[in-house]
Write a protein that holds these residues in place. Structure first.
Motif, PDB file in Angstrom:
ATOM      1  N   GLY A  11      40.445  20.265  21.175  1.00 37.86           N
ATOM      2  CA  GLY A  11      39.034  20.491  21.515  1.00 37.86           C
ATOM      3  C   GLY A  11      38.741  21.975  21.682  1.00 37.86           C
ATOM      4  N   ALA A  12      39.641  22.702  22.330  1.00 35.49           N
ATOM      5  CA  ALA A  12      39.452  24.145  22.522  1.00 35.49           C
ATOM      6  C   ALA A  12      39.447  24.870  21.178  1.00 35.49           C
ATOM      7  N   VAL A  13      40.337  24.466  20.277  1.00 33.13           N
ATOM      8  CA  VAL A  13      40.378  25.076  18.947  1.00 33.13           C
ATOM      9  C   VAL A  13      39.087  24.766  18.181  1.00 33.13           C
ATOM     10  N   ALA A  14      38.593  23.542  18.296  1.00 32.79           N
ATOM     11  CA  ALA A  14      37.356  23.155  17.612  1.00 32.79           C
ATOM     12  C   ALA A  14      36.170  23.962  18.138  1.00 32.79           C
ATOM     13  N   VAL A  15      36.089  24.171  19.435  1.00 35.29           N
ATOM     14  CA  VAL A  15      35.003  24.961  20.024  1.00 35.29           C
ATOM     15  C   VAL A  15      35.110  26.414  19.562  1.00 35.29           C
ATOM     16  N   LEU A  16      36.304  26.961  19.519  1.00 35.05           N
ATOM     17  CA  LEU A  16      36.510  28.333  19.083  1.00 35.05           C
ATOM     18  C   LEU A  16      36.094  28.506  17.617  1.00 35.05           C
ATOM     19  N   VAL A  17      36.495  27.581  16.767  1.00 32.77           N
ATOM     20  CA  VAL A  17      36.132  27.654  15.349  1.00 32.77           C
ATOM     21  C   VAL A  17      34.623  27.521  15.187  1.00 32.77           C
ATOM     22  N   ALA A  18      33.992  26.636  15.942  1.00 32.66           N
ATOM     23  CA  ALA A  18      32.542  26.466  15.844  1.00 32.66           C
ATOM     24  C   ALA A  18      31.808  27.730  16.301  1.00 32.66           C
ATOM     25  N   ALA A  19      32.311  28.377  17.336  1.00 29.10           N
ATOM     26  CA  ALA A  19      31.664  29.585  17.846  1.00 29.10           C
ATOM     27  C   ALA A  19      31.825  30.764  16.883  1.00 29.10           C
ATOM     28  N   GLU A  20      32.962  30.845  16.212  1.00 32.98           N
ATOM     29  CA  GLU A  20      33.245  31.972  15.324  1.00 32.98           C
ATOM     30  C   GLU A  20      32.969  31.658  13.858  1.00 32.98           C
ATOM     31  N   TRP A  21      32.324  30.533  13.554  1.00 34.10           N
ATOM     32  CA  TRP A  21      32.135  30.118  12.179  1.00 34.10           C
ATOM     33  C   TRP A  21      31.388  31.139  11.308  1.00 34.10           C
ATOM     34  N   PRO A  22      30.300  31.762  11.786  1.00 35.95           N
ATOM     35  CA  PRO A  22      29.626  32.741  10.912  1.00 35.95           C
ATOM     36  C   PRO A  22      30.542  33.890  10.492  1.00 35.95           C
ATOM     37  N   ARG A  23      31.338  34.397  11.413  1.00 36.51           N
ATOM     38  CA  ARG A  23      32.250  35.482  11.078  1.00 36.51           C
ATOM     39  C   ARG A  23      33.357  34.999  10.152  1.00 36.51           C
ATOM     40  N   LEU A  24      33.884  33.813  10.405  1.00 34.04           N
ATOM     41  CA  LEU A  24      34.931  33.270   9.546  1.00 34.04           C
ATOM     42  C   LEU A  24      34.406  33.006   8.139  1.00 34.04           C
ATOM     43  N   GLU A  25      33.188  32.497   8.048  1.00 30.98           N
ATOM     44  CA  GLU A  25      32.617  32.211   6.731  1.00 30.98           C
ATOM     45  C   GLU A  25      32.402  33.503   5.937  1.00 30.98           C
ATOM     46  N   ARG A  26      32.024  34.575   6.625  1.00 31.72           N
ATOM     47  CA  ARG A  26      31.849  35.857   5.953  1.00 31.72           C
ATOM     48  C   ARG A  26      33.181  36.377   5.415  1.00 31.72           C
ATOM     49  N   LEU A  27      34.279  36.103   6.125  1.00 37.02           N
ATOM     50  CA  LEU A  27      35.588  36.600   5.698  1.00 37.02           C
ATOM     51  C   LEU A  27      36.227  35.735   4.618  1.00 37.02           C
ATOM     52  N   VAL A  28      36.068  34.425   4.713  1.00 37.20           N
ATOM     53  CA  VAL A  28      36.767  33.532   3.789  1.00 37.20           C
ATOM     54  C   VAL A  28      35.840  32.562   3.080  1.00 37.20           C
ATOM     55  N   GLY A  29      34.543  32.737   3.202  1.00 37.52           N
ATOM     56  CA  GLY A  29      33.588  31.802   2.628  1.00 37.52           C
ATOM     57  C   GLY A  29      33.403  31.982   1.131  1.00 37.52           C
ATOM     58  N   ALA A  30      32.426  31.277   0.597  1.00 29.62           N
ATOM     59  CA  ALA A  30      32.171  31.285  -0.843  1.00 29.62           C
ATOM     60  C   ALA A  30      31.694  32.650  -1.328  1.00 29.62           C
ATOM     61  N   ASP A  31      30.927  33.349  -0.523  1.00 28.49           N
ATOM     62  CA  ASP A  31      30.406  34.656  -0.942  1.00 28.49           C
ATOM     63  C   ASP A  31      31.338  35.809  -0.606  1.00 28.49           C
ATOM     64  N   ALA A  32      32.426  35.539   0.084  1.00 28.76           N
ATOM     65  CA  ALA A  32      33.306  36.616   0.537  1.00 28.76           C
ATOM     66  C   ALA A  32      33.898  37.386  -0.636  1.00 28.76           C
ATOM     67  N   ARG A  33      34.334  36.697  -1.663  1.00 29.78           N
ATOM     68  CA  ARG A  33      34.940  37.383  -2.809  1.00 29.78           C
ATOM     69  C   ARG A  33      33.917  38.274  -3.513  1.00 29.78           C
ATOM     70  N   ARG A  34      32.706  37.755  -3.659  1.00 29.25           N
ATOM     71  CA  ARG A  34      31.655  38.538  -4.313  1.00 29.25           C
ATOM     72  C   ARG A  34      31.355  39.809  -3.514  1.00 29.25           C
ATOM     73  N   HIS A  35      31.303  39.692  -2.190  1.00 31.78           N
ATOM     74  CA  HIS A  35      31.048  40.857  -1.338  1.00 31.78           C
ATOM     75  C   HIS A  35      32.196  41.852  -1.404  1.00 31.78           C
ATOM     76  N   ARG A  36      33.429  41.363  -1.429  1.00 33.74           N
ATOM     77  CA  ARG A  36      34.578  42.266  -1.531  1.00 33.74           C
ATOM     78  C   ARG A  36      34.572  42.994  -2.872  1.00 33.74           C
ATOM     79  N   ASP A  37      34.262  42.274  -3.957  1.00 33.10           N
ATOM     80  CA  ASP A  37      34.205  42.906  -5.273  1.00 33.10           C
ATOM     81  C   ASP A  37      33.110  43.968  -5.325  1.00 33.10           C
ATOM     82  N   ARG A  38      31.969  43.658  -4.741  1.00 36.19           N
ATOM     83  CA  ARG A  38      30.863  44.620  -4.732  1.00 36.19           C
ATOM     84  C   ARG A  38      31.238  45.850  -3.900  1.00 36.19           C
ATOM     85  N   ALA A  39      31.866  45.640  -2.761  1.00 39.36           N
ATOM     86  CA  ALA A  39      32.287  46.767  -1.928  1.00 39.36           C
ATOM     87  C   ALA A  39      33.312  47.630  -2.666  1.00 39.36           C
ATOM     88  N   ARG A  40      34.191  47.011  -3.413  1.00 39.49           N
ATOM     89  CA  ARG A  40      35.191  47.754  -4.187  1.00 39.49           C
ATOM     90  C   ARG A  40      34.510  48.583  -5.275  1.00 39.49           C
TER      91      ARG A  40
END
Length: 76
Positions: A11-40
């Motif tokens: 339960g604690a892990v689930a709450v932590l993941v839910a709270a940090e989901w926007p940051r996690l999605e930015r790092l490993v989400g669907a658009d993350a690769r596109r953003h990394r390529d653009r930054a490069r």
């Protein structure tokens, strides 16, 4: 480890993941690769000296060399 402790930990892990989901999605989400390529690609950009800087300097120089007229004093 008891079953209650495992459930609480999950339960604690689930709450932590839910709270940090926007940051996690930015790092490993669907658009993350596109953003990394653009930054490069953007990291390889460089500023070029253009002719417009020379043009602006010549305009300023020409304006400074223009003849001026003195304003007349107001008559009473």
């Amino acid at each position: 480890m008891s079953i209650v402790a495992v459930v609480l930990l999950a339960g604690a892990v689930a709450v932590l993941v839910a709270a940090e989901w926007p940051r996690l999605e930015r790092l490993v989400g669907a658009d993350a690769r596109r953003h990394r390529d653009r930054a490069r690609r953007k990291a390889n950009f460089r500023v070029l000296h253009s002719e417009s800087d020379d043009f602006a300097a010549s305009v300023e120089r020409d304006l400074a060399n223009l003849p001026t007229i003195e304003e007349r004093e107001e008559r009473r």
